[in-house]
Design a protein around this motif. Structure first.
Motif, mmCIF file in Angstrom:
data_model
loop_
_atom_site.group_PDB
_atom_site.id
_atom_site.type_symbol
_atom_site.label_atom_id
_atom_site.label_comp_id
_atom_site.label_asym_id
_atom_site.label_seq_id
_atom_site.Cartn_x
_atom_site.Cartn_y
_atom_site.Cartn_z
ATOM 1 N N ALA A 90 0.836 -1.180 -0.005
ATOM 2 C CA ALA A 90 0.043 0.169 0.083
ATOM 3 C C ALA A 90 1.055 1.162 0.091
ATOM 4 C CB ALA A 90 -1.134 0.005 1.247
ATOM 5 N N ALA A 91 0.596 2.036 -0.669
ATOM 6 C CA ALA A 91 1.319 3.533 -0.847
ATOM 7 C C ALA A 91 1.602 4.010 0.480
ATOM 8 C CB ALA A 91 0.785 4.181 -1.797
ATOM 9 N N GLY A 92 0.367 4.163 1.464
ATOM 10 C CA GLY A 92 0.504 4.772 2.696
ATOM 11 C C GLY A 92 1.670 4.201 3.496
ATOM 12 N N ASN A 93 2.071 2.962 3.268
ATOM 13 C CA ASN A 93 3.185 2.332 3.989
ATOM 14 C C ASN A 93 4.265 3.066 3.877
ATOM 15 O OD1 ASN A 93 1.199 0.290 4.934
ATOM 16 N ND2 ASN A 93 2.078 -1.336 3.510
ATOM 17 N N TYR A 94 4.767 3.401 2.575
ATOM 18 C CA TYR A 94 5.962 4.022 2.524
ATOM 19 C C TYR A 94 5.820 5.499 2.907
ATOM 20 C CZ TYR A 94 6.605 -0.322 -0.041
ATOM 21 O OH TYR A 94 6.669 -1.679 -0.172
ATOM 22 N N ALA A 95 4.759 6.315 2.565
ATOM 23 C CA ALA A 95 4.518 7.535 3.201
ATOM 24 C C ALA A 95 4.943 7.743 4.584
ATOM 25 C CB ALA A 95 3.248 8.199 2.798
ATOM 26 N N SER A 96 4.403 6.799 5.144
ATOM 27 C CA SER A 96 4.472 6.720 6.794
ATOM 28 C C SER A 96 6.195 6.452 7.215
ATOM 29 C CB SER A 96 3.576 5.601 7.559
ATOM 30 O OG SER A 96 3.843 4.479 7.067
ATOM 31 N N SER A 97 6.841 5.830 6.210
ATOM 32 C CA SER A 97 8.269 5.477 6.554
ATOM 33 C C SER A 97 9.106 6.500 6.347
ATOM 34 C CB SER A 97 8.857 4.224 5.853
ATOM 35 O OG SER A 97 8.910 4.673 4.588
ATOM 36 N N PHE A 98 8.760 7.870 5.776
ATOM 37 C CA PHE A 98 9.555 9.045 5.506
ATOM 38 C C PHE A 98 10.103 9.709 6.768
ATOM 39 C CE2 PHE A 98 7.287 9.532 1.201
ATOM 40 C CZ PHE A 98 7.748 8.544 0.772
ATOM 41 N N THR A 99 9.503 9.608 7.738
ATOM 42 C CA THR A 99 10.040 10.300 9.072
ATOM 43 C C THR A 99 11.125 9.574 9.555
ATOM 44 O OG1 THR A 99 7.761 11.078 9.678
ATOM 45 C CG2 THR A 99 9.557 11.036 11.455
ATOM 46 N N ALA A 100 11.203 8.276 9.324
ATOM 47 C CA ALA A 100 12.158 7.525 9.953
ATOM 48 C C ALA A 100 13.662 7.656 9.050
ATOM 49 C CB ALA A 100 11.794 6.035 10.137
ATOM 50 N N GLN A 101 13.016 7.691 7.677
ATOM 51 C CA GLN A 101 14.013 7.801 6.564
ATOM 52 C C GLN A 101 14.811 8.979 6.831
ATOM 53 O OE1 GLN A 101 13.036 8.876 2.269
ATOM 54 N NE2 GLN A 101 14.008 6.796 1.878
ATOM 55 N N LEU A 102 14.146 10.240 7.238
ATOM 56 C CA LEU A 102 14.818 11.605 7.276
ATOM 57 C C LEU A 102 15.757 11.380 8.631
ATOM 58 C CD1 LEU A 102 11.801 14.130 6.648
ATOM 59 C CD2 LEU A 102 13.951 13.458 5.104
ATOM 60 N N GLU A 103 15.221 10.866 9.677
ATOM 61 C CA GLU A 103 15.998 10.712 10.853
ATOM 62 C C GLU A 103 17.465 9.779 10.574
ATOM 63 O OE1 GLU A 103 17.021 11.127 14.872
ATOM 64 O OE2 GLU A 103 15.494 12.006 13.576
ATOM 65 N N ALA A 104 17.233 8.919 9.690
ATOM 66 C CA ALA A 104 18.348 8.087 9.304
ATOM 67 C C ALA A 104 19.495 8.855 8.539
ATOM 68 C CB ALA A 104 17.973 6.884 8.250
ATOM 69 N N LYS A 105 19.088 9.657 7.820
ATOM 70 C CA LYS A 105 19.867 10.434 6.852
ATOM 71 C C LYS A 105 20.561 11.563 8.034
ATOM 72 C CE LYS A 105 17.649 10.489 2.420
ATOM 73 N NZ LYS A 105 16.964 11.238 1.320
ATOM 74 N N LYS A 106 19.806 11.864 9.059
ATOM 75 C CA LYS A 106 20.583 12.958 10.058
ATOM 76 C C LYS A 106 21.678 12.351 10.770
ATOM 77 C CE LYS A 106 16.467 15.681 11.311
ATOM 78 N NZ LYS A 106 15.368 15.705 12.182
ATOM 79 N N HIS A 107 21.483 10.881 10.818
ATOM 80 C CA HIS A 107 22.576 9.961 11.366
ATOM 81 C C HIS A 107 23.602 9.287 10.504
ATOM 82 C CE1 HIS A 107 19.848 10.406 14.809
ATOM 83 N NE2 HIS A 107 20.799 10.487 15.493
ATOM 84 N N HIS A 108 23.533 9.931 9.304
ATOM 85 C CA HIS A 108 24.442 9.531 8.097
ATOM 86 C C HIS A 108 24.516 7.994 7.565
ATOM 87 C CE1 HIS A 108 26.331 13.613 8.578
ATOM 88 N NE2 HIS A 108 26.423 13.083 10.004
ATOM 89 N N CYS A 109 22.948 7.612 7.844
ATOM 90 C CA CYS A 109 22.521 6.153 7.312
ATOM 91 C C CYS A 109 21.844 6.227 6.062
ATOM 92 C CB CYS A 109 21.806 5.586 8.519
ATOM 93 S SG CYS A 109 22.745 5.442 10.103
ATOM 94 N N HIS A 110 21.951 5.371 5.340
ATOM 95 C CA HIS A 110 20.941 5.092 4.068
ATOM 96 C C HIS A 110 19.480 4.739 4.063
ATOM 97 C CE1 HIS A 110 25.178 3.843 2.924
ATOM 98 N NE2 HIS A 110 25.099 4.244 1.817
ATOM 99 N N GLN A 111 18.928 4.176 5.226
ATOM 100 C CA GLN A 111 17.795 3.813 5.403
ATOM 101 C C GLN A 111 17.574 3.756 6.997
ATOM 102 O OE1 GLN A 111 14.736 3.574 4.657
ATOM 103 N NE2 GLN A 111 14.758 3.705 2.327
ATOM 104 N N SER A 112 16.312 3.348 7.355
ATOM 105 C CA SER A 112 15.990 2.842 8.595
ATOM 106 C C SER A 112 15.406 1.513 8.738
ATOM 107 C CB SER A 112 14.801 3.716 9.288
ATOM 108 O OG SER A 112 15.252 5.007 9.588
ATOM 109 N N LEU A 113 15.835 0.912 9.988
ATOM 110 C CA LEU A 113 15.587 -0.611 10.217
ATOM 111 C C LEU A 113 14.304 -0.553 11.244
ATOM 112 C CD1 LEU A 113 15.756 -3.422 9.567
ATOM 113 C CD2 LEU A 113 17.639 -3.592 11.273
ATOM 114 N N PHE A 114 13.150 -1.142 10.803
ATOM 115 C CA PHE A 114 11.961 -0.992 11.834
ATOM 116 C C PHE A 114 12.064 -2.032 12.792
ATOM 117 C CE2 PHE A 114 10.913 1.943 8.354
ATOM 118 C CZ PHE A 114 10.377 2.927 8.956
ATOM 119 N N LEU A 115 11.453 -2.094 13.852
ATOM 120 C CA LEU A 115 11.076 -3.015 15.067
ATOM 121 C C LEU A 115 9.686 -3.020 14.880
ATOM 122 C CD1 LEU A 115 13.750 -1.789 17.771
ATOM 123 C CD2 LEU A 115 14.109 -3.175 15.808
ATOM 124 N N ASP A 116 9.281 -4.123 15.523
ATOM 125 C CA ASP A 116 7.822 -4.398 15.744
ATOM 126 C C ASP A 116 7.129 -3.308 16.439
ATOM 127 O OD1 ASP A 116 6.939 -5.740 18.671
ATOM 128 O OD2 ASP A 116 9.097 -5.525 18.201
#
Length: 350
Positions: free
Chosen positions: A184-210
């Motif tokens: 679902a497209a919305g799954n990816y939109a909701s991950s953008f916050t974590a993606q931006l946080e990853a970039k702040k810490h010089h990481c490529h992407q975020s790894l999600f927990l349960d």
């Protein structure tokens, strides 16, 4: 748009072929036959349901060239099945294997000559569906559009070190009973916050927990993940209803067993993974997905309970990552027609 034959763009998703495939669904009439058209904009009313209630799903697969110059697809029928699952979850009309595969063939017959020739590259295909009906009532729409576009691609990620760095997200990607196991497209939109946080810490992407305990590893924003133990076994989180059942993930589980690896689907607590990485019990980690293929994960980074940043390194035999490299070669050789396809996964389209 990319029009020069077999030219590989520098950046994923930044250029597109000049054509697309479209079909329209109307309640009571069903789907129209897919048609090839010039790539064009869509004209939608401001009240189109997709803008308000998020009925939008998609797939991703990659066309490749084999040594004979033919254009092939890898397990495309699995993408068709997953799109149907996504459609059922969001109460959207389903598309048959026949229609899905025929639509892919139409586009490849027109633009397949733009498939890059370099090993590891390909023509990324994006089938998607969205609600078109102009209606503000809260119910499933009565009309939809299905389309496929194509984008020549090289690597999804690039890094001078040859591996990924993943940030452990504070937010959750999905929860049990939600839509985490569909595209679902919305799954990816909701991950953008974590993606931006990853970039702040010089990481490529975020790894999600349960979402429930924030304890167990699930997946990255656009990838499944696997870990290699010192004993040679390979472990990936089990499908639990909130993890996307990746087609590449499933393929690796099968190919790994073919190569003699012990492949396990077991819960992986993030604290245990950090401890095992520090002790050398876990020696490698890698991601998997259609766009990324197999990419080594060299580092996981998180904020500890004390607020300090903690990093665990997976050296992979001095960062040569032998297991990920071996699996990547086996998968790519199969996808590019350089190895025996004993599972019947690769089909020629052009």
């Amino acid at each position: 748009m990319t029009t020069e034959k077999s030219k590989t763009p520098v950046k994923f998703g930044a250029s597109f072929t000049p054509h697309m495939v479209c079909s329209r669904y109307e309640e009571g009439k069903g789907w129209t036959s897919p048609e090839i058209t010039d790539a064009k904009t869509f004209s939608l009313m401001p009240a189109a349901a997709v803008f308000h209630y998020g009925q939008a799903i998609f797939e991703g697969l990659k066309a490749r060239r084999n040594p004979q110059g033919e254009v092939t697809l890898f397990r495309a029928e699995q993408n068709a099945a997953r799109l149907r699952k996504s459609a059922r979850r969001l109460v959207m009309p389903e598309i048959s294997d026949e229609m899905f595969l025929n639509a892919l063939r139409l586009l490849l017959e027109k633009d397949g000559h733009l498939t890059p020739e370099a090993s590891g590259s390909g023509l990324y295909l994006r089938p998607y569906m969205f609600a078109e009906e102009a209606f503000l009532g809260v119910r499933p729409a009565d009309s939809y559009i299905f389309a496929i576009i194509a984008s020549p691609m090289a690597a999804y990620f690039s890094d001078d070190n040859g591996f990924l760095k993943l940030w452990i997200a504070d937010s959750a990607r999905a929860a049990p009973g939600g839509t985490g196991d569909v595209k679902a497209a919305g799954n990816y939109a909701s991950s953008f916050t974590a993606q931006l946080e990853a970039k702040k810490h010089h990481c490529h992407q975020s790894l999600f927990l349960d979402a429930k305990e924030k304890k167990y590893i699930e997946e990255a924003g656009a990838m499944n993940v696997m870990f290699v133990k010192k004993d040679g076994s390979i472990v990936t989180p089990p499908l639990n209803g909130s993890i996307l059942p990746g087609i590449t993930r499933d393929s690796i589980l099968t190919l790994g067993r073919d190569l003699g690896f012990e492949m396990k689907e077991e819960p992986l607590a993030i604290d245990d993974v950090f401890a095992a990485g520090h002790s050398g019990e876990i020696v490698e980690a890698f991601s998997s997905g259609t766009a990324v293929g197999i990419l080594p994960i060299g580092e996981l980074v998180r904020k500890g309970a004390d607020g300090q940043i903690e990093t665990v390194h997976f050296k992979g035999a001095d960062q040569s990552f032998p297991v990920a490299t071996r699996l990547s070669k086996a998968l790519l050789d199969l996808q590019e027609g350089k190895a025996e396809d004993k599972h019947g996964w690769v089909k020629t389209y052009v």
